[in-house]
Motif scaffolding. Structure first.
Motif, PDB file in Angstrom:
ATOM      1  N   ASP A   3       0.851  -1.179   0.000  1.00 16.04           N
ATOM      2  CA  ASP A   3       0.000   0.000   0.000  1.00 16.04           C
ATOM      3  C   ASP A   3       0.887   1.228   0.000  1.00 16.04           C
ATOM      4  O   ASP A   3       1.773   1.346   0.834  1.00 16.04           O
ATOM      5  N   ASN A   4       0.691   2.129  -0.937  1.00 13.29           N
ATOM      6  CA  ASN A   4       1.531   3.315  -1.042  1.00 13.29           C
ATOM      7  C   ASN A   4       1.162   4.342   0.012  1.00 13.29           C
ATOM      8  O   ASN A   4      -0.011   4.546   0.311  1.00 13.29           O
ATOM      9  N   GLN A   5       2.169   4.996   0.543  1.00 11.49           N
ATOM     10  CA  GLN A   5       1.991   6.062   1.516  1.00 11.49           C
ATOM     11  C   GLN A   5       2.221   7.396   0.822  1.00 11.49           C
ATOM     12  O   GLN A   5       3.068   7.509  -0.058  1.00 11.49           O
ATOM     13  N   THR A   7       2.801  11.656   1.631  1.00  9.63           N
ATOM     14  CA  THR A   7       3.131  12.634   2.659  1.00  9.63           C
ATOM     15  C   THR A   7       2.715  14.017   2.167  1.00  9.63           C
ATOM     16  O   THR A   7       3.025  14.390   1.045  1.00  9.63           O
ATOM     17  N   ILE A  78       0.903  11.810   6.989  1.00 11.59           N
ATOM     18  CA  ILE A  78       1.272  10.625   6.214  1.00 11.59           C
ATOM     19  C   ILE A  78       0.061   9.705   6.211  1.00 11.59           C
ATOM     20  O   ILE A  78      -0.577   9.499   7.251  1.00 11.59           O
ATOM     21  N   GLY A  79      -0.260   9.166   5.043  1.00  7.10           N
ATOM     22  CA  GLY A  79      -1.408   8.271   4.978  1.00  7.10           C
ATOM     23  C   GLY A  79      -1.573   7.662   3.603  1.00  7.10           C
ATOM     24  O   GLY A  79      -0.701   7.773   2.735  1.00  7.10           O
ATOM     25  N   ARG A  80      -2.741   7.026   3.403  1.00  8.50           N
ATOM     26  CA  ARG A  80      -3.079   6.374   2.141  1.00  8.50           C
ATOM     27  C   ARG A  80      -4.197   7.160   1.465  1.00  8.50           C
ATOM     28  O   ARG A  80      -5.197   7.472   2.106  1.00  8.50           O
ATOM     29  N   THR A 103      -2.171   7.887   8.731  1.00 13.62           N
ATOM     30  CA  THR A 103      -1.539   6.935   9.639  1.00 13.62           C
ATOM     31  C   THR A 103      -0.659   7.670  10.644  1.00 13.62           C
ATOM     32  O   THR A 103      -0.313   7.120  11.674  1.00 13.62           O
TER      33      THR A 103
END
Length: 156
Positions: A3-5, A7, A78-80, A103
């Motif tokens: 799963d790509n993060q 920023t 930072i998240g999806r 996240t």
């Protein structure tokens, strides 16, 4: 499958909207990021159009964001990136919104300072033998593995 993060650096553009239902917490807020570049021909900095990102945080992250963030704060998220789709009940119209499911959320320390307060650990049931009470009492009053007791600052 990985799963790509993503920023995002920017400023909090709306107050944190914290909601809770049946013990589940979630928060929504918007972050605005304005890219800048140096224009040699004009001899100065130029701003591009501001990019607005909707951020959703859940559980403890949502509660901590609600207690820590204020309108205009510089943040790093930072998240999806997810797409939320729904149909309007009245008109039947399809809607879609891209949301960054966070996240991690923090103040951007390049632009200021902040103060950290650790969350209190959740209460856990004690074992029948009572050994947990003795260990907990020892850990709360003594340095364990070179670390200070929970909730107390560590001198460096």
């Amino acid at each position: 499958m990985s799963d790509n993060q993503m920023t995002v650096y920017g400023n909090l553009g709306t107050p944190v909207d914290l909601r809770e239902s049946n013990g589940f917490a979630w928060a929504m807020f918007r972050v605005g990021s304005t890219p800048r570049y140096y224009d040699r021909q004009q001899g100065g900095w130029r701003d591009l159009e501001t990019v607005w990102i909707t951020v959703k945080a859940t559980r403890a992250l949502a509660q901590n964001a609600g207690a820590s963030l204020a309108l205009g704060d510089p943040v790093v998220v930072i998240g999806r990136l997810r797409t939320h789709s729904w149909q309007d009940r009245e008109t039947g119209e399809q809607h879609r919104r891209d949301v960054l499911e966070a996240t991690a959320v923090c103040h951007d320390l390049n632009r200021g300072t902040t103060e950290f307060h650790r969350n209190e650990p959740a209460a856990t049931p004690e074992p029948a033998g009572g050994e947990g009470q003795a260990v907990a009492a020892f850990e709360s009053t003594h340095v364990v593995d070179g670390a200070a007791p929970r909730g107390e600052p560590v001198a460096v």
